[in-house]
Write a protein that holds these residues in place. Structure first.
Motif, PDB file in Angstrom:
ATOM      1  N   LEU A  41       0.878  -1.105   0.056  1.00 36.83           N
ATOM      2  CA  LEU A  41       0.074   0.165   0.020  1.00 36.83           C
ATOM      3  C   LEU A  41       1.025   1.205   0.054  1.00 36.83           C
ATOM      4  CD1 LEU A  41      -2.736  -1.241   2.674  1.00 36.83           C
ATOM      5  CD2 LEU A  41      -3.092  -1.045   0.128  1.00 36.83           C
ATOM      6  N   PRO A  42       0.377   2.235  -0.541  1.00 38.01           N
ATOM      7  CA  PRO A  42       1.386   3.431  -0.773  1.00 38.01           C
ATOM      8  C   PRO A  42       1.822   4.154   0.379  1.00 38.01           C
ATOM      9  CG  PRO A  42      -0.541   3.678  -2.318  1.00 38.01           C
ATOM     10  CD  PRO A  42      -0.799   2.362  -1.667  1.00 38.01           C
ATOM     11  N   GLU A  43       0.895   4.044   1.539  1.00 37.54           N
ATOM     12  CA  GLU A  43       1.414   4.487   2.869  1.00 37.54           C
ATOM     13  C   GLU A  43       2.184   3.831   3.900  1.00 37.54           C
ATOM     14  OE1 GLU A  43      -2.473   2.403   3.357  1.00 37.54           O
ATOM     15  OE2 GLU A  43      -1.732   4.015   1.837  1.00 37.54           O
ATOM     16  N   ARG A  44       2.538   2.371   2.807  1.00 38.72           N
ATOM     17  CA  ARG A  44       3.369   1.380   3.762  1.00 38.72           C
ATOM     18  C   ARG A  44       4.788   1.251   2.985  1.00 38.72           C
ATOM     19  NH1 ARG A  44      -1.009  -2.818   5.589  1.00 38.72           N
ATOM     20  NH2 ARG A  44      -1.895  -1.558   7.065  1.00 38.72           N
ATOM     21  N   ALA A  45       4.669   1.889   1.598  1.00 41.47           N
ATOM     22  CA  ALA A  45       6.051   1.667   0.995  1.00 41.47           C
ATOM     23  C   ALA A  45       7.291   2.121   1.852  1.00 41.47           C
ATOM     24  CB  ALA A  45       5.771   2.080  -0.396  1.00 41.47           C
ATOM     25  N   GLY A  46       8.268   1.560   1.523  1.00 40.29           N
ATOM     26  CA  GLY A  46       9.411   1.884   1.870  1.00 40.29           C
ATOM     27  C   GLY A  46      10.065   1.718   3.281  1.00 40.29           C
ATOM     28  N   ARG A  51       9.427   6.962   5.109  1.00 40.44           N
ATOM     29  CA  ARG A  51       8.033   7.302   5.120  1.00 40.44           C
ATOM     30  C   ARG A  51       7.869   8.691   5.914  1.00 40.44           C
ATOM     31  NH1 ARG A  51       7.396   1.882   5.787  1.00 40.44           N
ATOM     32  NH2 ARG A  51       6.896   1.938   8.103  1.00 40.44           N
ATOM     33  N   LEU A  52       8.806   8.692   7.057  1.00 45.36           N
ATOM     34  CA  LEU A  52       8.860   9.890   7.926  1.00 45.36           C
ATOM     35  C   LEU A  52       9.159  10.929   6.976  1.00 45.36           C
ATOM     36  CD1 LEU A  52      10.275   7.984  11.000  1.00 45.36           C
ATOM     37  CD2 LEU A  52       7.713   9.109  10.840  1.00 45.36           C
ATOM     38  N   VAL A  53      10.240  10.884   6.473  1.00 46.61           N
ATOM     39  CA  VAL A  53      10.704  12.094   5.571  1.00 46.61           C
ATOM     40  C   VAL A  53       9.563  12.393   4.688  1.00 46.61           C
ATOM     41  CG1 VAL A  53      12.345  12.783   3.914  1.00 46.61           C
ATOM     42  CG2 VAL A  53      13.099  11.431   5.855  1.00 46.61           C
ATOM     43  N   THR A  62       5.408  24.592  11.242  1.00 46.56           N
ATOM     44  CA  THR A  62       4.737  24.976  12.773  1.00 46.56           C
ATOM     45  C   THR A  62       4.151  23.648  12.982  1.00 46.56           C
ATOM     46  OG1 THR A  62       2.811  25.668  11.387  1.00 46.56           O
ATOM     47  CG2 THR A  62       4.323  27.429  12.366  1.00 46.56           C
ATOM     48  N   ASP A  63       3.923  22.648  12.212  1.00 43.95           N
ATOM     49  CA  ASP A  63       3.249  21.269  12.409  1.00 43.95           C
ATOM     50  C   ASP A  63       4.202  20.202  12.887  1.00 43.95           C
ATOM     51  OD1 ASP A  63       0.891  22.511  12.094  1.00 43.95           O
ATOM     52  OD2 ASP A  63       1.011  22.003   9.880  1.00 43.95           O
ATOM     53  N   LEU A  64       5.533  20.433  13.032  1.00 38.74           N
ATOM     54  CA  LEU A  64       6.443  19.576  13.080  1.00 38.74           C
ATOM     55  C   LEU A  64       6.361  19.289  14.577  1.00 38.74           C
ATOM     56  CD1 LEU A  64       9.760  20.999  11.509  1.00 38.74           C
ATOM     57  CD2 LEU A  64       8.071  19.040  10.760  1.00 38.74           C
ATOM     58  N   THR A  65       6.711  17.822  14.879  1.00 34.19           N
ATOM     59  CA  THR A  65       6.622  17.267  16.274  1.00 34.19           C
ATOM     60  C   THR A  65       8.000  17.123  16.689  1.00 34.19           C
ATOM     61  OG1 THR A  65       6.783  14.935  15.509  1.00 34.19           O
ATOM     62  CG2 THR A  65       4.495  15.617  15.665  1.00 34.19           C
ATOM     63  N   ASP A  66       8.623  16.695  17.931  1.00 33.02           N
ATOM     64  CA  ASP A  66       9.716  16.409  18.517  1.00 33.02           C
ATOM     65  C   ASP A  66      10.381  15.410  17.642  1.00 33.02           C
ATOM     66  OD1 ASP A  66       9.486  18.672  20.197  1.00 33.02           O
ATOM     67  OD2 ASP A  66       9.106  17.249  21.887  1.00 33.02           O
ATOM     68  N   ASP A  67       9.416  14.444  17.398  1.00 34.04           N
ATOM     69  CA  ASP A  67       9.918  13.254  16.495  1.00 34.04           C
ATOM     70  C   ASP A  67      10.384  13.571  15.212  1.00 34.04           C
ATOM     71  OD1 ASP A  67       9.658  11.399  18.790  1.00 34.04           O
ATOM     72  OD2 ASP A  67       7.541  10.822  18.002  1.00 34.04           O
ATOM     73  N   ASP A  68       9.725  14.530  14.620  1.00 26.69           N
ATOM     74  CA  ASP A  68       9.947  14.836  13.126  1.00 26.69           C
ATOM     75  C   ASP A  68      11.313  15.612  13.319  1.00 26.69           C
ATOM     76  OD1 ASP A  68       7.597  14.158  12.290  1.00 26.69           O
ATOM     77  OD2 ASP A  68       6.526  16.044  12.463  1.00 26.69           O
ATOM     78  N   VAL A  69      11.633  16.446  14.068  1.00 25.98           N
ATOM     79  CA  VAL A  69      12.818  17.122  14.361  1.00 25.98           C
ATOM     80  C   VAL A  69      13.909  16.344  14.603  1.00 25.98           C
ATOM     81  CG1 VAL A  69      14.265  18.804  15.727  1.00 25.98           C
ATOM     82  CG2 VAL A  69      11.742  19.422  15.268  1.00 25.98           C
ATOM     83  N   GLN A  70      13.864  15.072  15.117  1.00 24.02           N
ATOM     84  CA  GLN A  70      14.813  14.102  15.548  1.00 24.02           C
ATOM     85  C   GLN A  70      15.152  13.702  14.017  1.00 24.02           C
ATOM     86  OE1 GLN A  70      16.822  13.468  17.960  1.00 24.02           O
ATOM     87  NE2 GLN A  70      17.945  12.137  16.680  1.00 24.02           N
ATOM     88  N   VAL A  71      14.082  13.081  13.423  1.00 26.87           N
ATOM     89  CA  VAL A  71      14.259  12.472  12.032  1.00 26.87           C
ATOM     90  C   VAL A  71      15.202  13.601  11.274  1.00 26.87           C
ATOM     91  CG1 VAL A  71      13.158  11.753   9.978  1.00 26.87           C
ATOM     92  CG2 VAL A  71      12.406  10.967  12.153  1.00 26.87           C
TER      93      VAL A  71
END
Length: 112
Positions: A41-46, A51-53, A62-71
């Protein structure tokens, strides 16, 4: 979370090293995981990081989370840590290029 100046710098650096568009990255992740008979499924590819990138590319800062910043830090570190080895685009082997493309960086693409 990170202070505003550091966040500005990270946002700019992340978007500098991730030189594939969200559409290009999504297509690459689907192609990479497609098998002879099936495709995820497209949302499960890679891989998870890819997928996080992709999710980060589709967000506003402004919508970034702490996890996004770590990635974002991990992606910048991964790409910039390898760029010294890639000063000659011809020297990039396919396996390394494909690995970097799963996080949105095509080493053979000229800077944007």
């Amino acid at each position: 979370m990170t202070d505003a100046l550091e966040m500005d710098a990270l946002w700019a650096e992340f978007h500098r090293v991730v030189n594939m568009t969200s559409q290009e990255l999504a297509a690459w992740l689907r192609v990479r995981d497609a098998g002879e008979d099936t495709e995820p499924l497209p949302e499960r590819a890679g891989p998870p990081t890819g997928r996080l990138v992709l999710a980060i590319l589709q967000k506003r800062r402004t919508d970034l989370t702490d996890d996004d910043v770590q990635v974002m830090y991990e992606v910048v570190d991964t790409v910039t840590g390898r760029q010294d080895l890639e000063s000659e685009p011809e020297a990039v082997d396919d396996e390394r290029r494909h690995r970097l493309m799963t996080i949105g960086h095509d080493p053979l693409r000229p800077g944007r």
